[in-house]
Design a protein around this motif. Structure first.
Motif, PDB file in Angstrom:
ATOM      1  N   SER A 106      -7.405   9.666   4.017  1.00 28.39           N
ATOM      2  CA  SER A 106      -6.503  10.129   5.064  1.00 28.39           C
ATOM      3  C   SER A 106      -7.216  11.094   6.016  1.00 28.39           C
ATOM      4  O   SER A 106      -7.117  10.967   7.240  1.00 28.39           O
ATOM      5  CB  SER A 106      -5.271  10.799   4.453  1.00 28.39           C
ATOM      6  OG  SER A 106      -4.442  11.310   5.470  1.00 28.39           O
ATOM      7  N   SER A 141      -2.443   2.967  15.252  1.00 23.96           N
ATOM      8  CA  SER A 141      -2.279   2.317  13.946  1.00 23.96           C
ATOM      9  C   SER A 141      -3.065   3.048  12.857  1.00 23.96           C
ATOM     10  O   SER A 141      -2.548   3.307  11.774  1.00 23.96           O
ATOM     11  CB  SER A 141      -2.739   0.862  14.012  1.00 23.96           C
ATOM     12  OG  SER A 141      -1.912   0.117  14.859  1.00 23.96           O
ATOM     13  N   VAL A 142      -4.321   3.358  13.154  1.00 22.49           N
ATOM     14  CA  VAL A 142      -5.154   4.046  12.162  1.00 22.49           C
ATOM     15  C   VAL A 142      -4.588   5.423  11.850  1.00 22.49           C
ATOM     16  O   VAL A 142      -4.517   5.831  10.683  1.00 22.49           O
ATOM     17  CB  VAL A 142      -6.629   4.118  12.631  1.00 22.49           C
ATOM     18  CG1 VAL A 142      -7.449   5.025  11.722  1.00 22.49           C
ATOM     19  CG2 VAL A 142      -7.235   2.715  12.655  1.00 22.49           C
ATOM     20  N   SER A 158      -1.502   6.315  12.051  1.00 22.54           N
ATOM     21  CA  SER A 158      -0.282   6.097  11.278  1.00 22.54           C
ATOM     22  C   SER A 158      -0.599   5.767   9.820  1.00 22.54           C
ATOM     23  O   SER A 158       0.037   6.281   8.894  1.00 22.54           O
ATOM     24  CB  SER A 158       0.525   4.959  11.916  1.00 22.54           C
ATOM     25  OG  SER A 158       1.675   4.687  11.161  1.00 22.54           O
ATOM     26  N   TYR A 159      -1.583   4.910   9.607  1.00 26.93           N
ATOM     27  CA  TYR A 159      -1.993   4.587   8.235  1.00 26.93           C
ATOM     28  C   TYR A 159      -2.548   5.812   7.515  1.00 26.93           C
ATOM     29  O   TYR A 159      -2.315   6.000   6.318  1.00 26.93           O
ATOM     30  CB  TYR A 159      -3.017   3.446   8.219  1.00 26.93           C
ATOM     31  CG  TYR A 159      -2.433   2.095   8.543  1.00 26.93           C
ATOM     32  CD1 TYR A 159      -1.295   1.637   7.885  1.00 26.93           C
ATOM     33  CD2 TYR A 159      -3.022   1.277   9.493  1.00 26.93           C
ATOM     34  CE1 TYR A 159      -0.752   0.391   8.179  1.00 26.93           C
ATOM     35  CE2 TYR A 159      -2.493   0.034   9.795  1.00 26.93           C
ATOM     36  CZ  TYR A 159      -1.335  -0.392   9.139  1.00 26.93           C
ATOM     37  OH  TYR A 159      -0.818  -1.626   9.432  1.00 26.93           O
ATOM     38  N   GLU A 164       0.356   7.787   6.444  1.00 30.01           N
ATOM     39  CA  GLU A 164       0.997   7.102   5.336  1.00 30.01           C
ATOM     40  C   GLU A 164       0.257   7.366   4.019  1.00 30.01           C
ATOM     41  O   GLU A 164       0.885   7.590   2.978  1.00 30.01           O
ATOM     42  CB  GLU A 164       1.040   5.599   5.642  1.00 30.01           C
ATOM     43  CG  GLU A 164       1.822   4.768   4.658  1.00 30.01           C
ATOM     44  CD  GLU A 164       1.818   3.309   5.085  1.00 30.01           C
ATOM     45  OE1 GLU A 164       1.353   2.467   4.276  1.00 30.01           O
ATOM     46  OE2 GLU A 164       2.257   3.008   6.215  1.00 30.01           O
ATOM     47  N   LEU A 165      -1.057   7.311   4.073  1.00 26.50           N
ATOM     48  CA  LEU A 165      -1.852   7.623   2.871  1.00 26.50           C
ATOM     49  C   LEU A 165      -1.551   9.031   2.371  1.00 26.50           C
ATOM     50  O   LEU A 165      -1.397   9.254   1.168  1.00 26.50           O
ATOM     51  CB  LEU A 165      -3.348   7.500   3.165  1.00 26.50           C
ATOM     52  CG  LEU A 165      -3.933   6.108   3.215  1.00 26.50           C
ATOM     53  CD1 LEU A 165      -5.361   6.162   3.750  1.00 26.50           C
ATOM     54  CD2 LEU A 165      -3.890   5.471   1.837  1.00 26.50           C
TER      55      LEU A 165
END
Length: 163
Positions: free
Chosen positions: A134, A150-151, A153-154, A157-158
């Motif tokens: 993250s 997107s990255v 956001s991911y 999320e992690l």
């Protein structure tokens, strides 16, 4: 004298023909030209030992350099290098505290990404690969030419999934 000293230090770091032991000895000689306890000289001595894999010898010199008051260019370098040394000495938690404090201290530091990279390494050493990923992805995202959102956001999320 000071400019010449800095030039000689830089030249020593650039000299790839010098062995680790020679670099330490030469750096100690250069440091001896400076006033006792000077922050920059302590920092360079620490770095020479660190580069030679002598982390236990480097640690107290980094701490002394920071205590002596490094300038704004070298203080973040010393924090990052000391944190890396602590990680190599199997003390990732202490290293993470230092790096997080550094990241909080100066949100626009030119070495912010470098501090985050070493924080990610410390997190892996401490067994938290999700948080490490993250941190690494959060740091990388602004540099991407596509998929930044997107990255990022991911990465968030992690972090959320690991909490």
């Amino acid at each position: 004298m000071t400019d010449d000293w800095h030039s000689r230090v830089a030249a020593l770091w650039d000299d790839e023909t010098v062995s680790d032991d020679e670099r330490i000895a030469l750096m100690d000689r250069l440091a001896a030209e400076r006033p006792a306890g000077e922050a920059r000289a302590l920092f360079e001595r620490a770095g020479a030992r660190d580069a030679a894999g002598r982390e236990a010898e480097a640690e107290p010199l980094y701490r002394a350099a920071l205590e002596a008051g490094l300038d704004d260019d070298h203080r973040p370098q010393a924090v990052i290098q000391l944190a890396s040394t602590l990680r190599n000495l199997d003390r990732p938690d202490e290293a993470m505290r230092m790096l997080r404090a550094e990241l909080d201290r100066d949100p626009v530091s030119p070495l912010r990404d470098e501090a985050a990279a070493f924080l990610a390494l410390c997190l892996v050493s401490a067994g938290d690969a999700r948080e490490a990923a993250s941190v690494a992805l959060t740091t990388l995202a602004p540099h991407l030419t596509r998929y930044r959102r997107s990255v990022a956001s991911y990465a968030a999320e992690l972090r959320a999934d690991g909490a």
